[in-house]
Design a protein around this motif. Structure first.
Motif, short mmCIF file in Angstrom:
data_model
loop_
_atom_site.label_atom_id
_atom_site.label_comp_id
_atom_site.label_asym_id
_atom_site.label_seq_id
_atom_site.Cartn_x
_atom_site.Cartn_y
_atom_site.Cartn_z
N VAL A 105 5.23 -19.31 97.45
CA VAL A 105 5.86 -19.20 98.88
C VAL A 105 5.58 -20.51 99.49
N GLN A 106 4.34 -21.22 99.71
CA GLN A 106 4.09 -22.19 100.63
C GLN A 106 4.94 -23.55 100.32
N ILE A 107 4.98 -23.77 98.68
CA ILE A 107 5.76 -25.20 98.50
C ILE A 107 7.43 -24.94 99.15
N ASN A 108 7.97 -23.88 99.27
CA ASN A 108 9.40 -23.56 99.80
C ASN A 108 9.16 -23.91 101.40
N ASP A 109 8.09 -23.33 101.91
CA ASP A 109 7.76 -23.63 103.27
C ASP A 109 7.74 -25.19 103.62
N TRP A 110 7.06 -25.83 102.75
CA TRP A 110 6.72 -27.03 102.73
C TRP A 110 8.37 -28.05 102.89
N ARG A 111 8.94 -27.55 101.89
CA ARG A 111 10.42 -28.12 101.52
C ARG A 111 11.26 -27.67 102.85
N ASP A 112 11.14 -26.58 103.08
CA ASP A 112 12.06 -25.98 104.47
C ASP A 112 11.82 -26.57 105.68
N THR A 113 10.44 -26.99 105.93
CA THR A 113 9.97 -27.54 107.08
C THR A 113 10.74 -28.89 107.32
N ALA A 114 10.76 -29.76 105.81
CA ALA A 114 11.03 -31.11 105.96
C ALA A 114 12.72 -30.92 106.20
N LEU A 115 13.52 -29.96 105.26
CA LEU A 115 14.85 -29.97 105.22
C LEU A 115 15.49 -29.46 106.42
N ILE A 165 5.16 -35.46 126.19
CA ILE A 165 5.96 -36.59 125.61
C ILE A 165 6.34 -35.94 124.31
N CYS A 166 5.85 -34.98 123.54
CA CYS A 166 6.27 -34.33 122.27
C CYS A 166 5.38 -33.15 122.19
N ILE A 167 6.04 -32.26 121.29
CA ILE A 167 5.67 -30.82 121.28
C ILE A 167 5.10 -30.46 119.82
N LYS A 168 3.94 -30.25 119.57
CA LYS A 168 3.53 -29.73 118.35
C LYS A 168 4.24 -28.39 117.77
N SER A 169 4.72 -28.46 116.36
CA SER A 169 5.54 -27.16 115.76
C SER A 169 5.33 -27.53 114.43
N HIS A 170 5.04 -26.17 114.00
CA HIS A 170 4.97 -25.96 112.52
C HIS A 170 6.27 -24.85 112.11
N SER A 171 7.16 -24.64 112.85
CA SER A 171 8.12 -23.78 112.48
C SER A 171 8.98 -24.42 111.58
N HIS A 172 9.77 -23.88 110.79
CA HIS A 172 10.96 -24.15 110.00
C HIS A 172 12.20 -23.38 110.17
N LYS A 173 12.20 -22.57 111.30
CA LYS A 173 13.16 -21.52 111.54
C LYS A 173 14.18 -22.14 112.33
N VAL A 174 15.44 -22.30 111.77
CA VAL A 174 16.51 -23.24 112.31
C VAL A 174 16.53 -22.89 113.91
#
Length: 438
Positions: free
Chosen positions: A319-329, A256-265
């Motif tokens: 580094v990680q706050i950028n990843d947190w932001r990029d995951t959302a944006l 039904i849905c798929i877990k992902s932690h990627s923020h790569k477009v």
């Protein structure tokens, strides 16, 4: 004269022998009971370390003492502790706990009570007043015994008759354990036929509640969830038992849905839609440090606390706050259809948020099934009072604010960027995130 003078001494000796015999019998009985309890504990893989109720010491670490409930470490354990809850009045007891009191014994133990309820097919065990074992099926919020009414476990202060280091409720409280009997309201969870479902992500930065949300979605929808990390999940014991959909290639479109932690477009664009789960970065960054150091690298608590005072911690935040932001944006800006779910709102209003997710996923379900999902997988916030962890994961021991002023400025800027984008897109804005969580 001699005969008459000896007889009282004989009577005294006989009396003394009888007293010694009585004491010996009681000692033998106690040893037998101890032996039986020891066998229960050994056979059930129980964590008997008394390391819970938290108190804050001068170092800012949460210490755990005085744990009064039984916890299990085996996936196939007979039960799990849920809560200490108020005991219904005697007049309402049988309507609240449908199986009633199944046994009352001075030798009562948690394992024995769990076994009695499992044998009778009940999903919950309740222990009261040190000697009582009750069984029942706790269905919903309208029940006289509502699991949402969690209390501090110190109210369940009556030692079990057969194992005094654990509590079996109290005079006015019950110790509640979930048994291993499946709850038929939401037990049926299946994979769909190959190619029958669109690729929809359950996206988040790590430590944002993705695993808990998957559990809720599976129980509420009756459909398995997948993972972009399926090659890793299929090697993990708990995934083989809990997340069967995570053991197959997610591109088969059976989940039904798929877990992902990627923020790569490029990864994001393969999905037709996404549920984006966002959590306060002040919490997620700290939780991610504990995961990497304590779980992945097996570091001890002292080493982790030193990390928060090191240059490595500064680099990690950068580094990680950028990843947190990029995951959302990146998910917001590159997904054709998106639902934003805030972790804090999911904790506070779980029923409503599950309904939103079911509507987004185009899944028909029932209120009773959603209630079952919540009951099977309660939030850490709702169980926090009973478990003594004050609304935090038990492995997160840090209580002092580890963030410097410059780090807080950096994180707050990134929070503002994400919130501004949510507002522009007409999506649910962020809650009031701040460092005051510590």
């Amino acid at each position: 004269m001699k005969v008459s003078s000896i007889r009282p001494h004989r009577r005294l000796r006989v009396f003394a022998l009888l007293v010694l015999l009585g004491i010996s019998i009681r000692i033998i009985s106690k040893l037998a009971l101890f032996s039986r309890n020891l066998q229960h504990i050994r056979s059930s893989k129980i964590n008997t370390k008394h390391t819970f109720y938290p108190s804050k010491n001068h170092t800012g670490i949460i210490e755990f003492t005085g744990k009064t409930w039984m916890s299990f470490t085996d996936i196939d354990s007979p039960g799990v502790y849920r809560a200490c809850v108020p005991r219904p009045s005697d007049a309402k007891l049988l309507s609240a706990i449908t199986g009633g009191i199944v046994e009352e014994s001075q030798g009562m133990t948690v394992i024995h009570c769990l076994s009695l309820c499992i044998d009778r097919g009940y999903t919950y065990t309740a222990l009261g007043r040190g000697t009582q074992c009750l069984c029942g099926n706790i269905q919903d919020k309208d029940s006289e015994l509502y699991l949402g009414d969690y209390q501090d476990s110190r109210f369940c202060d009556t030692p079990c008759g057969g194992e005094a280091h654990y509590s079996c409720g109290g005079k006015h409280y019950l110790s509640i354990y979930r048994t291993s009997v499946p709850d038929q309201r939401c037990v049926d969870v299946k994979l769909k036929p190959k190619g029958s479902l669109p690729l929809v992500a359950l996206a988040s930065y790590p430590r944002s509640g993705n695993t808990w949300t998957r559990q809720l979605i599976e129980k509420a929808s009756g459909i398995r969830t997948g993972s972009t990390m399926w090659r890793h999940e299929m090697k993990v014991a708990i995934s083989k038992k809990v997340f069967l959909g995570g053991n197959i290639n997610y591109k088969l479109q059976r989940t039904i849905c798929i877990k992902s932690h990627s923020h790569k477009v490029q990864d994001i664009k393969e999905f037709k839609g996404a549920i984006l789960l966002i959590r306060n970065p002040y919490r997620t960054l700290v939780a991610e440090v504990f995961r990497r150091l304590m779980i992945v690298k097996n570091k001890n608590l002292t080493a982790v606390l030193k990390y928060f005072k090191s240059e490595d911690w500064n680099a990690f935040v950068d580094v990680q706050i950028n990843d947190w932001r990029d995951t959302a944006l990146n998910w917001i800006n590159n997904t054709p259809k998106i639902l934003v779910v805030h972790y804090e709102e999911l904790e506070d209003n779980t029923f409503k948020e599950i309904h939103r997710m079911m509507d987004f996923l185009n899944v028909f379900t029932t209120d009773n099934r959603i209630k079952c999902a919540i009951q099977e997988h309660p939030s850490s916030k709702s169980t926090g009072l009973s478990l003594g962890n004050y609304f935090r994961k038990t492995r997160v021991y840090l209580t002092n604010n580890p963030f410097s002023d410059s780090q807080q400025e950096l994180i707050d800027r990134n929070i503002e960027m994400v919130n501004a984008t949510l507002n522009i897109k007409g999506l649910t804005p962020l809650p009031a995130y701040s460092v005051t969580v510590f």
